[in-house]
Design a protein around this motif. Structure first.
Motif, short mmCIF file in Angstrom:
data_model
loop_
_atom_site.label_atom_id
_atom_site.label_comp_id
_atom_site.label_asym_id
_atom_site.label_seq_id
_atom_site.Cartn_x
_atom_site.Cartn_y
_atom_site.Cartn_z
N GLU A 1 46.80 33.59 41.07
CA GLU A 1 46.18 33.91 42.19
C GLU A 1 47.24 34.87 43.10
O GLU A 1 46.54 35.64 43.95
CB GLU A 1 45.61 32.97 43.09
N ILE A 2 48.51 34.92 42.78
CA ILE A 2 49.36 35.74 43.23
C ILE A 2 49.46 37.13 43.06
O ILE A 2 49.94 37.75 43.61
CB ILE A 2 50.84 34.72 43.35
N LEU A 3 48.81 37.34 41.80
CA LEU A 3 48.84 38.85 41.45
C LEU A 3 47.54 39.49 42.00
O LEU A 3 46.57 39.27 42.01
CB LEU A 3 48.38 38.75 39.81
N ASP A 4 47.99 40.71 42.31
CA ASP A 4 47.14 41.77 43.06
C ASP A 4 46.00 42.29 41.74
O ASP A 4 46.56 42.21 40.70
CB ASP A 4 47.72 42.86 43.65
N ASP A 5 44.87 42.71 42.14
CA ASP A 5 43.86 42.84 41.27
C ASP A 5 44.56 44.17 40.33
O ASP A 5 44.35 44.25 39.14
CB ASP A 5 42.77 43.40 41.82
N ASN A 6 45.24 45.11 40.97
CA ASN A 6 46.01 46.33 40.31
C ASN A 6 47.52 46.23 40.12
O ASN A 6 47.97 47.19 40.05
CB ASN A 6 45.41 47.39 41.14
N VAL A 7 47.89 45.15 39.79
CA VAL A 7 49.20 44.99 39.69
C VAL A 7 49.67 45.65 38.49
O VAL A 7 48.83 46.00 37.31
CB VAL A 7 49.62 43.38 39.30
N GLU A 8 50.91 46.17 38.63
CA GLU A 8 51.33 47.07 37.52
C GLU A 8 52.48 46.36 36.83
O GLU A 8 53.62 45.97 37.58
CB GLU A 8 51.84 48.37 38.15
N PHE A 9 52.40 46.17 35.57
CA PHE A 9 53.43 45.35 34.78
C PHE A 9 54.07 46.11 33.87
O PHE A 9 53.60 46.82 33.14
CB PHE A 9 52.73 44.23 33.98
N HIS A 10 55.56 46.10 34.07
CA HIS A 10 56.46 46.94 33.28
C HIS A 10 57.19 45.92 32.34
O HIS A 10 57.96 44.99 32.92
CB HIS A 10 57.43 47.52 34.22
N SER A 11 57.05 46.20 31.09
CA SER A 11 57.56 45.30 30.16
C SER A 11 58.87 45.98 29.23
O SER A 11 58.61 47.24 29.22
CB SER A 11 56.46 45.16 29.05
N PRO A 12 59.88 45.42 29.03
CA PRO A 12 60.99 45.92 28.46
C PRO A 12 60.33 46.60 26.77
O PRO A 12 61.27 47.06 26.23
CB PRO A 12 61.92 44.90 28.42
N PHE A 13 59.21 45.85 26.46
CA PHE A 13 58.89 46.26 25.03
C PHE A 13 57.79 47.44 24.87
O PHE A 13 57.49 48.08 23.99
CB PHE A 13 57.87 45.21 24.57
N VAL A 14 57.29 48.21 26.13
CA VAL A 14 56.60 49.13 25.96
C VAL A 14 56.75 50.18 26.77
O VAL A 14 57.33 49.93 27.96
CB VAL A 14 54.86 48.63 26.22
N TRP A 15 56.53 51.46 26.56
CA TRP A 15 56.76 52.89 27.16
C TRP A 15 55.91 52.48 28.71
O TRP A 15 56.50 52.85 29.77
CB TRP A 15 56.49 53.94 26.63
N LYS A 16 54.62 52.43 28.33
CA LYS A 16 53.72 52.63 29.70
C LYS A 16 53.45 51.37 30.36
O LYS A 16 53.46 50.22 29.56
CB LYS A 16 52.47 53.37 29.25
N PRO A 17 53.42 51.25 31.55
CA PRO A 17 53.12 49.74 32.49
C PRO A 17 51.76 49.47 32.04
O PRO A 17 50.67 50.31 31.66
CB PRO A 17 53.28 50.17 33.73
N LYS A 18 51.47 48.28 31.77
CA LYS A 18 50.31 47.65 31.75
C LYS A 18 49.68 47.24 33.04
O LYS A 18 50.59 47.03 34.16
CB LYS A 18 50.48 46.18 31.02
N ARG A 19 48.62 47.47 33.33
CA ARG A 19 47.82 47.54 34.72
C ARG A 19 46.80 46.30 34.98
O ARG A 19 46.18 46.19 33.92
CB ARG A 19 47.13 48.62 35.00
N GLY A 20 46.51 45.68 35.92
CA GLY A 20 45.51 44.53 36.27
C GLY A 20 45.96 43.22 35.86
O GLY A 20 46.92 43.03 35.46
N VAL A 78 52.24 43.32 43.55
CA VAL A 78 51.86 44.67 43.27
C VAL A 78 52.69 45.11 42.12
O VAL A 78 52.09 46.29 41.42
CB VAL A 78 51.28 45.68 44.29
N HIS A 79 53.79 44.74 41.65
CA HIS A 79 54.82 45.54 40.93
C HIS A 79 55.43 44.29 40.12
O HIS A 79 56.11 43.62 40.91
CB HIS A 79 55.38 46.52 41.46
N PHE A 80 55.63 44.39 39.12
CA PHE A 80 56.29 43.50 38.17
C PHE A 80 57.32 44.07 37.10
O PHE A 80 56.53 44.65 36.03
CB PHE A 80 55.35 42.20 37.52
N GLU A 81 58.34 44.12 37.15
CA GLU A 81 59.20 44.80 36.04
C GLU A 81 60.26 43.61 35.26
O GLU A 81 60.80 42.99 36.01
CB GLU A 81 60.05 45.77 36.75
#
Length: 107
Positions: A1-20, A78-81
């Motif tokens: 519930e702490i994640l915003d609906d449009n959170v942007e997740f940056h993983s060290p494994f993929v080039w583009k962020p995952k969203r949602g 809203v942003h998690f890296e």
């Protein structure tokens, strides 16, 4: 519930962020099941930004990780890296997470 609906997740494994929210929650839940022996070392907080440092194990490898998190005015993330080292642990976590993400159809 702490994640915003449009959170942007940056993983060290993929080039583009995952969203949602659902995708980010899936990734976070699976990482917790892959890593063991979590030990938080430090945390930094400045206004709406937070950094968490911890160590964990994946099999016989020690992992060092830093999560950079940004909150909005409503207290939602809203942003998690994620930053992870060393390279051999990163590769092992990446292999396991990639398989789970692909299996879930989130790739």
């Amino acid at each position: 519930e702490i994640l915003d609906d449009n959170v942007e997740f940056h993983s060290p494994f993929v080039w583009k962020p995952k969203r949602g929210k659902d995708t980010a929650a899936f990734i976070l839940k699976n990482v917790v099941s892959i890593l063991s022996e979590f030990t938080y070392s430090r945390e930094w907080v400045l206004d709406k930004d937070m950094a968490l440092e911890f160590s964990a194990m994946i099999g016989d490898l020690n992992v060092r990780r830093i999560d950079l998190i940004k909150f909005n005015d409503h207290g939602k993330i809203v942003h998690f890296e994620v930053m992870l080292r060393p390279a051999n642990a990163l590769m092992r976590v990446g292999k396991e997470m990639s398989a789970r993400i692909e299996q879930a159809g989130l790739s």
